[in-house]
Design a protein around this motif. Sequence first.
Motif, PDB file in Angstrom:
ATOM      1  N   GLU A 205       0.831  -1.195   0.000  1.00 15.04           N
ATOM      2  CA  GLU A 205       0.000   0.000   0.000  1.00 15.04           C
ATOM      3  C   GLU A 205       0.870   1.252   0.000  1.00 15.04           C
ATOM      4  O   GLU A 205       2.073   1.195   0.262  1.00 15.04           O
ATOM      5  CB  GLU A 205      -0.937   0.009   1.215  1.00 15.04           C
ATOM      6  CG  GLU A 205      -1.949  -1.120   1.208  1.00 15.04           C
ATOM      7  CD  GLU A 205      -2.857  -1.080   2.428  1.00 15.04           C
ATOM      8  OE1 GLU A 205      -4.037  -0.751   2.268  1.00 15.04           O
ATOM      9  OE2 GLU A 205      -2.374  -1.380   3.533  1.00 15.04           O
TER      10      GLU A 205
ATOM     11  N   TYR B  11       0.157   7.865  -0.520  1.00 15.44           N
ATOM     12  CA  TYR B  11      -0.177   8.953  -1.439  1.00 15.44           C
ATOM     13  C   TYR B  11      -1.467   8.614  -2.174  1.00 15.44           C
ATOM     14  O   TYR B  11      -1.731   7.453  -2.502  1.00 15.44           O
ATOM     15  CB  TYR B  11       0.967   9.186  -2.437  1.00 15.44           C
ATOM     16  CG  TYR B  11       2.228   9.712  -1.797  1.00 15.44           C
ATOM     17  CD1 TYR B  11       2.455  11.079  -1.690  1.00 15.44           C
ATOM     18  CD2 TYR B  11       3.193   8.839  -1.294  1.00 15.44           C
ATOM     19  CE1 TYR B  11       3.614  11.571  -1.104  1.00 15.44           C
ATOM     20  CE2 TYR B  11       4.349   9.325  -0.696  1.00 15.44           C
ATOM     21  CZ  TYR B  11       4.555  10.689  -0.614  1.00 15.44           C
ATOM     22  OH  TYR B  11       5.695  11.169  -0.027  1.00 15.44           O
ATOM     23  N   ASP B  12      -2.260   9.650  -2.455  1.00 17.83           N
ATOM     24  CA  ASP B  12      -3.520   9.433  -3.153  1.00 17.83           C
ATOM     25  C   ASP B  12      -3.307   9.431  -4.656  1.00 17.83           C
ATOM     26  O   ASP B  12      -2.173   9.422  -5.153  1.00 17.83           O
ATOM     27  CB  ASP B  12      -4.534  10.511  -2.733  1.00 17.83           C
ATOM     28  CG  ASP B  12      -4.034  11.926  -2.998  1.00 17.83           C
ATOM     29  OD1 ASP B  12      -3.005  12.076  -3.699  1.00 17.83           O
ATOM     30  OD2 ASP B  12      -4.664  12.884  -2.518  1.00 17.83           O
ATOM     31  N   GLU B  13      -4.407   9.467  -5.404  1.00 10.66           N
ATOM     32  CA  GLU B  13      -4.327   9.402  -6.862  1.00 10.66           C
ATOM     33  C   GLU B  13      -3.654  10.632  -7.457  1.00 10.66           C
ATOM     34  O   GLU B  13      -3.050  10.556  -8.539  1.00 10.66           O
ATOM     35  CB  GLU B  13      -5.736   9.257  -7.434  1.00 10.66           C
ATOM     36  CG  GLU B  13      -6.443   7.974  -6.998  1.00 10.66           C
ATOM     37  CD  GLU B  13      -7.863   7.922  -7.511  1.00 10.66           C
ATOM     38  OE1 GLU B  13      -8.309   8.942  -8.092  1.00 10.66           O
ATOM     39  OE2 GLU B  13      -8.518   6.871  -7.328  1.00 10.66           O
ATOM     40  N   ASN B  14      -3.765  11.779  -6.773  1.00 16.03           N
ATOM     41  CA  ASN B  14      -3.162  13.017  -7.273  1.00 16.03           C
ATOM     42  C   ASN B  14      -1.725  13.200  -6.824  1.00 16.03           C
ATOM     43  O   ASN B  14      -1.135  14.256  -7.066  1.00 16.03           O
ATOM     44  CB  ASN B  14      -3.998  14.220  -6.818  1.00 16.03           C
ATOM     45  CG  ASN B  14      -5.419  14.168  -7.346  1.00 16.03           C
ATOM     46  OD1 ASN B  14      -5.644  13.721  -8.473  1.00 16.03           O
ATOM     47  ND2 ASN B  14      -6.374  14.605  -6.544  1.00 16.03           N
TER      48      ASN B  14
ATOM     49  N   LYS C 241      -0.721  13.409  -3.723  1.00 14.27           N
ATOM     50  CA  LYS C 241      -0.640  14.151  -2.465  1.00 14.27           C
ATOM     51  C   LYS C 241      -0.599  13.171  -1.295  1.00 14.27           C
ATOM     52  O   LYS C 241      -1.220  12.111  -1.339  1.00 14.27           O
ATOM     53  CB  LYS C 241      -1.835  15.087  -2.321  1.00 14.27           C
ATOM     54  CG  LYS C 241      -1.854  16.204  -3.362  1.00 14.27           C
ATOM     55  CD  LYS C 241      -3.033  17.144  -3.113  1.00 14.27           C
ATOM     56  CE  LYS C 241      -3.059  18.270  -4.126  1.00 14.27           C
ATOM     57  NZ  LYS C 241      -4.211  19.182  -3.893  1.00 14.27           N
TER      58      LYS C 241
ATOM     59  N   ASP D  18      -1.541  11.466   1.939  1.00 11.54           N
ATOM     60  CA  ASP D  18      -2.786  11.241   2.671  1.00 11.54           C
ATOM     61  C   ASP D  18      -2.444  10.565   3.994  1.00 11.54           C
ATOM     62  O   ASP D  18      -2.091   9.385   4.040  1.00 11.54           O
ATOM     63  CB  ASP D  18      -3.736  10.364   1.861  1.00 11.54           C
ATOM     64  CG  ASP D  18      -5.091  10.207   2.530  1.00 11.54           C
ATOM     65  OD1 ASP D  18      -5.339  10.901   3.533  1.00 11.54           O
ATOM     66  OD2 ASP D  18      -5.893   9.393   2.049  1.00 11.54           O
TER      67      ASP D  18
ATOM     68  N   SER E 174      -6.158   8.259   5.765  1.00 16.99           N
ATOM     69  CA  SER E 174      -6.817   7.046   5.275  1.00 16.99           C
ATOM     70  C   SER E 174      -6.224   5.801   5.927  1.00 16.99           C
ATOM     71  O   SER E 174      -5.005   5.717   6.142  1.00 16.99           O
ATOM     72  CB  SER E 174      -6.689   6.955   3.758  1.00 16.99           C
ATOM     73  OG  SER E 174      -5.331   6.851   3.376  1.00 16.99           O
TER      74      SER E 174
END
Length: 337
Positions: free
Chosen positions: A244, A247-250, A252, A254, A257
């Motif tokens: 995992e 970082y998110d999809e953009n 950035k 996170d 979560s």
Amino acid sequence: MSTLIDLDAISAGLQAVANLRCEVNQLFYTLTNGFGGPMIDPTTYQPRAKDADEEAEIKFITDIKQNFDIINNQIKKLEKSCEHLNQNTSNTINLNIGMLGILAQDPAHERDGLYANLISCYRWFDRMHDYVSHAHHFYNMNNIYNRNVQGSDTLLRMKQMSNNYKPLKIAGRSTALSGINMPSNQIDIFFNSLTRNIPNLSLKIVRPFGSPTIAIFTLDKVLKSLLLLHGLIIEWVVVKGIDEDFYDENGKLDIWSESRYEIFKKVSINCISATHHFSSPIHYDIAVKSWMNWFASYQTLFNKPCLKCHQRININYKLPTWRDYRTSDAYHEDCHF
């Protein structure tokens, strides 16, 4: 202090009310039957003939007088109980809330209950103050988090914080680790030196939000953890699987979560509990070192059996995700209690 109410007066008043209702019921029953007995024959359900017997009428009047006398006596007992209760209540309740008493005279219907609510709130806070006082006494008897700190060391810490952080050395140990006011370069040096002493632990430090430090640890090929630090104070911990990312999809970071695996959610909860256990109001560096050494025990998350049941997977198909704070021994969540 909490309000004292005379329970004896309340009990006597309630008993007087019960007796009064019983006697009033008896009075109406006597009036319903009349001096000639019931107007309806209970066997034939037919109206009875009126009895004009003088003795029956005298007896009827006598019963009515006796009922009225008993009712008057019960009313007097009830009034005495109420007077006694009012006297005790006025002596024990002393609510000094100033001009708020004028609120009870407000004629607006929507504000009629404001004064009563204020009284109830005042009593609630008064009881809460008593409970907190008792809890403070019991917590002071607990010496788990009491530390033996030299007075000179404490004074030097306070002095260095007021002098814009000037590192000092005492007895071979740095007293410059002032927790929140620690510079970023000192935090980097501290964690780099700490991770060198822990095998199979890699470190990445980022500061995407400015002053707060984000430390991302990779523990062998088992898991990843993210620490949100305010100086050397651990404020948040998230643990995820090795596959995992934080970082998110953009792209950035996170930090909030959770992992999609239940086992790492449980490890995250245990890590947050450990931060509270190892926390220290003065020795922030020792608290972080203790937490890191404890966290390194999760290298054996998937292969170390439970110390109590000697099984890696219990009957609920769960791994031993709990680690003892002192010995770092592995336990199932149901076994460590």
